[in-house]
Design a protein around this motif. Structure first.
Motif, PDB file in Angstrom:
ATOM      1  N   ILE A  99      35.834 -24.902  -6.367  1.00 51.93           N
ATOM      2  CA  ILE A  99      35.419 -24.514  -5.011  1.00 51.93           C
ATOM      3  C   ILE A  99      35.554 -25.702  -4.068  1.00 51.93           C
ATOM      4  CG2 ILE A  99      33.373 -23.950  -3.609  1.00 51.93           C
ATOM      5  CD1 ILE A  99      32.570 -21.927  -5.659  1.00 51.93           C
ATOM      6  N   ASP A 100      36.110 -25.459  -2.899  1.00 45.93           N
ATOM      7  CA  ASP A 100      36.178 -26.485  -1.851  1.00 45.93           C
ATOM      8  C   ASP A 100      36.453 -25.771  -0.518  1.00 45.93           C
ATOM      9  OD1 ASP A 100      36.763 -29.837  -2.265  1.00 45.93           O
ATOM     10  OD2 ASP A 100      37.053 -28.971  -0.258  1.00 45.93           O
ATOM     11  N   ASN A 101      36.042 -26.381   0.576  1.00 43.42           N
ATOM     12  CA  ASN A 101      36.327 -25.774   1.891  1.00 43.42           C
ATOM     13  C   ASN A 101      37.288 -26.622   2.719  1.00 43.42           C
ATOM     14  OD1 ASN A 101      34.716 -27.892   2.605  1.00 43.42           O
ATOM     15  ND2 ASN A 101      33.477 -26.770   4.085  1.00 43.42           N
ATOM     16  N   GLY A 102      37.903 -27.634   2.089  1.00 41.55           N
ATOM     17  CA  GLY A 102      38.869 -28.448   2.821  1.00 41.55           C
ATOM     18  C   GLY A 102      38.232 -29.383   3.844  1.00 41.55           C
ATOM     19  N   GLU A 115      30.151 -32.850  -1.172  1.00 42.61           N
ATOM     20  CA  GLU A 115      29.354 -33.418  -0.087  1.00 42.61           C
ATOM     21  C   GLU A 115      30.197 -34.355   0.773  1.00 42.61           C
ATOM     22  OE1 GLU A 115      25.564 -34.867  -1.726  1.00 42.61           O
ATOM     23  OE2 GLU A 115      24.971 -32.748  -1.568  1.00 42.61           O
ATOM     24  N   GLN A 116      29.668 -34.693   1.943  1.00 42.35           N
ATOM     25  CA  GLN A 116      30.242 -35.757   2.763  1.00 42.35           C
ATOM     26  C   GLN A 116      29.792 -37.054   2.108  1.00 42.35           C
ATOM     27  OE1 GLN A 116      31.365 -38.547   4.314  1.00 42.35           O
ATOM     28  NE2 GLN A 116      29.372 -38.599   5.324  1.00 42.35           N
ATOM     29  N   ARG A 117      30.711 -37.871   1.621  1.00 42.11           N
ATOM     30  CA  ARG A 117      30.310 -38.981   0.760  1.00 42.11           C
ATOM     31  C   ARG A 117      30.585 -40.377   1.312  1.00 42.11           C
ATOM     32  NH1 ARG A 117      34.322 -42.422   0.056  1.00 42.11           N
ATOM     33  NH2 ARG A 117      36.194 -41.724  -1.029  1.00 42.11           N
ATOM     34  N   SER A 118      30.903 -40.481   2.588  1.00 43.45           N
ATOM     35  CA  SER A 118      31.178 -41.815   3.112  1.00 43.45           C
ATOM     36  C   SER A 118      29.972 -42.335   3.894  1.00 43.45           C
ATOM     37  CB  SER A 118      32.408 -41.768   4.027  1.00 43.45           C
ATOM     38  OG  SER A 118      32.419 -42.899   4.878  1.00 43.45           O
ATOM     39  N   VAL A 132      23.085 -32.274   7.198  1.00 43.16           N
ATOM     40  CA  VAL A 132      23.055 -30.802   7.135  1.00 43.16           C
ATOM     41  C   VAL A 132      24.013 -30.329   6.043  1.00 43.16           C
ATOM     42  CG1 VAL A 132      23.631 -28.676   8.372  1.00 43.16           C
ATOM     43  CG2 VAL A 132      22.311 -30.473   9.520  1.00 43.16           C
ATOM     44  N   ASN A 133      25.235 -30.838   6.055  1.00 40.50           N
ATOM     45  CA  ASN A 133      26.218 -30.414   5.058  1.00 40.50           C
ATOM     46  C   ASN A 133      25.687 -30.634   3.637  1.00 40.50           C
ATOM     47  OD1 ASN A 133      29.090 -29.592   4.404  1.00 40.50           O
ATOM     48  ND2 ASN A 133      29.005 -31.574   3.365  1.00 40.50           N
ATOM     49  N   ASN A 134      25.166 -31.837   3.404  1.00 40.05           N
ATOM     50  CA  ASN A 134      24.796 -32.178   2.028  1.00 40.05           C
ATOM     51  C   ASN A 134      23.500 -31.496   1.595  1.00 40.05           C
ATOM     52  OD1 ASN A 134      27.053 -33.719   2.344  1.00 40.05           O
ATOM     53  ND2 ASN A 134      26.063 -35.697   2.026  1.00 40.05           N
ATOM     54  N   SER A 166      20.802 -38.672   2.467  1.00 43.37           N
ATOM     55  CA  SER A 166      20.982 -37.249   2.131  1.00 43.37           C
ATOM     56  C   SER A 166      20.936 -37.057   0.620  1.00 43.37           C
ATOM     57  CB  SER A 166      22.302 -36.715   2.713  1.00 43.37           C
ATOM     58  OG  SER A 166      23.422 -37.157   1.957  1.00 43.37           O
ATOM     59  N   LYS A 167      21.452 -38.031  -0.120  1.00 39.44           N
ATOM     60  CA  LYS A 167      21.443 -37.935  -1.584  1.00 39.44           C
ATOM     61  C   LYS A 167      20.013 -38.019  -2.120  1.00 39.44           C
ATOM     62  CE  LYS A 167      25.792 -38.179  -3.032  1.00 39.44           C
ATOM     63  NZ  LYS A 167      26.458 -36.947  -3.468  1.00 39.44           N
ATOM     64  N   VAL A 168      19.191 -38.862  -1.458  1.00 37.92           N
ATOM     65  CA  VAL A 168      17.796 -38.982  -1.888  1.00 37.92           C
ATOM     66  C   VAL A 168      17.088 -37.643  -1.668  1.00 37.92           C
ATOM     67  CG1 VAL A 168      15.600 -40.152  -1.435  1.00 37.92           C
ATOM     68  CG2 VAL A 168      17.726 -41.464  -1.433  1.00 37.92           C
ATOM     69  N   ASN A 189      23.365 -40.836 -10.927  1.00 33.00           N
ATOM     70  CA  ASN A 189      23.422 -41.867  -9.889  1.00 33.00           C
ATOM     71  C   ASN A 189      24.641 -42.739 -10.166  1.00 33.00           C
ATOM     72  OD1 ASN A 189      21.263 -41.024  -8.388  1.00 33.00           O
ATOM     73  ND2 ASN A 189      19.799 -42.142  -9.638  1.00 33.00           N
ATOM     74  N   GLN A 190      25.704 -42.350  -9.496  1.00 31.37           N
ATOM     75  CA  GLN A 190      27.004 -42.928  -9.821  1.00 31.37           C
ATOM     76  C   GLN A 190      27.248 -44.217  -9.039  1.00 31.37           C
ATOM     77  OE1 GLN A 190      31.013 -40.778 -10.741  1.00 31.37           O
ATOM     78  NE2 GLN A 190      30.706 -40.708  -8.549  1.00 31.37           N
ATOM     79  N   GLY A 191      27.899 -45.168  -9.700  1.00 32.77           N
ATOM     80  CA  GLY A 191      28.345 -46.382  -9.018  1.00 32.77           C
ATOM     81  C   GLY A 191      29.651 -46.115  -8.279  1.00 32.77           C
TER      82      GLY A 191
HETATM   83  P1  NAD Z   1      35.570 -36.624  -1.716  1.00 39.40           P
HETATM   84  O1  NAD Z   1      35.202 -36.671  -0.272  1.00 39.40           O
HETATM   85  O2  NAD Z   1      36.931 -37.055  -2.104  1.00 39.40           O
HETATM   86  O3  NAD Z   1      35.350 -35.132  -2.266  1.00 39.40           O
HETATM   87  C1  NAD Z   1      34.293 -34.304  -1.860  1.00 39.40           C
HETATM   88  C2  NAD Z   1      34.858 -32.887  -1.743  1.00 39.40           C
HETATM   89  O4  NAD Z   1      33.809 -31.995  -1.368  1.00 39.40           O
HETATM   90  C3  NAD Z   1      35.927 -32.788  -0.644  1.00 39.40           C
HETATM   91  O5  NAD Z   1      37.123 -32.236  -1.153  1.00 39.40           O
HETATM   92  C4  NAD Z   1      35.289 -31.896   0.410  1.00 39.40           C
HETATM   93  O6  NAD Z   1      36.228 -31.083   1.089  1.00 39.40           O
HETATM   94  C5  NAD Z   1      34.300 -31.088  -0.414  1.00 39.40           C
HETATM   95  N1  NAD Z   1      33.166 -30.602   0.395  1.00 39.40           N
HETATM   96  C6  NAD Z   1      32.342 -31.324   1.181  1.00 39.40           C
HETATM   97  N2  NAD Z   1      31.462 -30.518   1.794  1.00 39.40           N
HETATM   98  C7  NAD Z   1      31.726 -29.264   1.368  1.00 39.40           C
HETATM   99  C8  NAD Z   1      31.172 -27.991   1.664  1.00 39.40           C
HETATM  100  N3  NAD Z   1      30.151 -27.856   2.526  1.00 39.40           N
HETATM  101  N4  NAD Z   1      31.695 -26.905   1.061  1.00 39.40           N
HETATM  102  C9  NAD Z   1      32.728 -27.014   0.180  1.00 39.40           C
HETATM  103  N5  NAD Z   1      33.307 -28.194  -0.132  1.00 39.40           N
HETATM  104  C10 NAD Z   1      32.802 -29.301   0.463  1.00 39.40           C
HETATM  105  O7  NAD Z   1      34.448 -37.438  -2.509  1.00 39.40           O
HETATM  106  P2  NAD Z   1      34.509 -38.082  -3.984  1.00 39.40           P
HETATM  107  O8  NAD Z   1      34.804 -39.534  -3.833  1.00 39.40           O
HETATM  108  O9  NAD Z   1      35.324 -37.255  -4.881  1.00 39.40           O
HETATM  109  O10 NAD Z   1      32.997 -37.973  -4.396  1.00 39.40           O
HETATM  110  C11 NAD Z   1      32.519 -36.817  -5.087  1.00 39.40           C
HETATM  111  C12 NAD Z   1      31.001 -36.909  -5.249  1.00 39.40           C
HETATM  112  O11 NAD Z   1      30.683 -38.085  -5.977  1.00 39.40           O
HETATM  113  C13 NAD Z   1      30.266 -36.990  -3.920  1.00 39.40           C
HETATM  114  O12 NAD Z   1      29.085 -36.204  -3.979  1.00 39.40           O
HETATM  115  C14 NAD Z   1      29.910 -38.447  -3.805  1.00 39.40           C
HETATM  116  O13 NAD Z   1      28.727 -38.625  -3.077  1.00 39.40           O
HETATM  117  C15 NAD Z   1      29.733 -38.861  -5.252  1.00 39.40           C
HETATM  118  N6  NAD Z   1      30.008 -40.287  -5.444  1.00 39.40           N
HETATM  119  C16 NAD Z   1      31.272 -40.791  -5.251  1.00 39.40           C
HETATM  120  C17 NAD Z   1      31.507 -42.145  -5.462  1.00 39.40           C
HETATM  121  C18 NAD Z   1      32.878 -42.755  -5.278  1.00 39.40           C
HETATM  122  O14 NAD Z   1      33.038 -43.961  -5.557  1.00 39.40           O
HETATM  123  N7  NAD Z   1      33.894 -41.990  -4.879  1.00 39.40           N
HETATM  124  C19 NAD Z   1      30.457 -42.997  -5.839  1.00 39.40           C
HETATM  125  C20 NAD Z   1      29.184 -42.449  -6.021  1.00 39.40           C
HETATM  126  C21 NAD Z   1      28.956 -41.089  -5.831  1.00 39.40           C
END
Ligand code: NAD
Length: 395
Positions: A30-33, A99-102, A118-120, A185-187, A208-210
């Motif tokens: 599942i993803d919404n792009g 989630e929005q992860r940046s 809101v998203n997360n 948001s993660k907390v 809790n990923q690094g």
């Molecule tokens: P990413 O941004 O590449 O992927 C996240 C995906 O989620 C995207 O494809 C996005 O379109 C989708 N998404 C976001 N909101 C959505 C919604 N409302 N509905 C459907 N899809 C949605 O991020 P990533 O680097 O792959 O990280 C994945 C997860 O791991 C995240 O939750 C992030 O917080 C966590 N994380 C990542 C890292 C890292 O180093 N990349 C480190 C710690 C934790």
């Protein structure tokens, strides 16, 4: 197992969907792009060309390896969509990356902080409520972040801390001092999930990923259309990936501030292994299980010097520069985070080695034409002011 992977078009979610399908699991991706739209908004793009979500899935399914992947495009913030897809797939486990992860993205402006939270938080709540309606036995594996803990001046435990106060003792969630509105948001997610394990007897694992590095997994290398994204700009690129790209292409390796910032790191192949282990050994009903998911900790200076050392042996002459820190964080601090639970389950880590950095350098050099030098060199978001004119110029 029937598994739903949320955020399955992302950097980690896509290789994870592939990895689970390769093992024969019935995966609904599942993803919404959203992530591709956030790139378009800020004028950023991954270093490598990546196929569309549907093309990726079609490519995998045509290969005929493992199980086919099903796909559903939709927003986790749309409750009806979450409920319908969960009912239809009837999963035993969920892996939630969506989630929005940046951290910098969440600090661009008020609007970006609100959108991130809101998203997360809403997406995560929708998944929890759908679990209650569909099947409270489902095991939720949720991607948290080591950044939730911040950098306390004591050892970081795996999720819980036993405290004695005024002569009484209790084991409580470890205190959180997050670095950004994203980490906040993660907390909130962690607390919401923990609550549902207590009131609805859910089973959940919070990972809790690094910081993840690397780009190649057993499955992504099978076809160029299966490649995952590799980000290099200051909003989306994570530390080691960004340093390799900068140094490989002859740009200075940019360390923020004094460079003593210490964080946990792991290879993307170990992310696959950790999540697979969590799925194979589910949390018990009522259990909110927390794993610190990283394999090694480094300071920024150590990472920069490691990358520079490998590049030097390849005949390059990398330079390391210290920029004014766009973030507000401790630049020299104590850091000692426990991370033994996944090792106890059998994780065999890939430690950061010259060979991995070497393979990343080859990958970067093959994709060098896609780089926008300004986005590679300049932090576009500061914690004090939000986005600067470089971000707005690209937006
Ligand atoms: P990413 O941004 O590449 O992927 C996240 C995906 O989620 C995207 O494809 C996005 O379109 C989708 N998404 C976001 N909101 C959505 C919604 N409302 N509905 C459907 N899809 C949605 O991020 P990533 O680097 O792959 O990280 C994945 C997860 O791991 C995240 O939750 C992030 O917080 C966590 N994380 C990542 C890292 C890292 O180093 N990349 C480190 C710690 C934790």
């Amino acid at each position: 197992m029937r598994i739903i992977v949320y955020g399955a078009d992302g950097y980690i979610g896509w290789p994870m969907a592939l990895h689970l399908a390769a093992q024969g699991h019935d995966v609904l991706a599942i993803d919404n792009g959203a992530r591709r739209r956030w790139d378009a908004e800020g004028g950023t793009r991954p270093l490598n060309e990546i196929a569309s979500f549907t093309e990726r899935v079609e490519t995998w399914n045509a290969l005929g390896k493992g199980a086919p992947i099903r796909i559903a495009e939709g927003d986790i913030c749309d409750y009806d969509f979450v409920l319908e897809t969960m009912r239809a797939h009837d999963p035993e486990a969920l892996v939630h990356f969506g989630e929005q992860r940046s951290a910098p993205y969440s600090m661009i402006s008020r609007d970006h902080a609100v959108r991130t939270q809101v998203n997360n938080i809403v997406g995560n709540l929708n998944i929890l409520f759908a679990m209650r309606e569909v099947n409270p036995e489902i095991h939720l594996v949720k991607l948290g972040s080591m950044g939730e803990y911040g950098t306390p001046n004591i050892d970081i435990e795996e999720g819980y801390l036993t405290i004695t106060h005024n002569g009484r003792s209790d084991t409580l969630p470890y205190p959180k001092l997050p670095h950004s509105f994203y980490h906040l948001s993660k907390v909130a997610d962690s607390y919401n999930i923990h609550f549902t394990t207590r009131v609805w007897n859910f089973r959940a694992t919070d990972l809790n990923q690094g910081v993840v590095y690397g780009v190649a997994t057993d499955e992504t290398v099978l076809d160029p259309r299966l490649a995952t994204r590799f980000d290099y700009d200051s909003v989306w690129g994570t530390a080691l990936n960004r340093f390799v790209i900068q140094g490989s292409l002859g740009y200075p390796i940019t360390v923020y501030g004094r460079g003593g910032q210490t964080r946990g790191y792991l290879d993307i192949r170990d992310t696959m292994a950790c999540i697979t282990l969590a799925l194979e050994h589910p949390a018990a009903p009522g259990e909110f299980r927390v794993f610190n998911q990283f394999t090694e900790q480094f300071t920024l200076n150590e990472l920069a010097e490691t990358v520079a050392g490998v590049l030097g042996r390849r005949g390059l002459e990398p330079t390391i520069v210290h920029l004014d820190n766009p973030r507000i964080e401790k630049e020299e601090h104590y850091y000692n985070a426990r991370h033994s639970a996944l090792l106890d389950l059998g994780l065999q880590p890939h430690y950061l080695a010259d060979t991995l950095i070497d393979s990343l350098v080859d990958f970067v050099q093959a994709n060098a034409a896609n780089v926008d030098p300004e986005l590679l060199e300049t932090p576009t978001v500061t914690w004090r002011e939000g986005a600067n004119e470089v971000w707005y110029r690209h937006a």
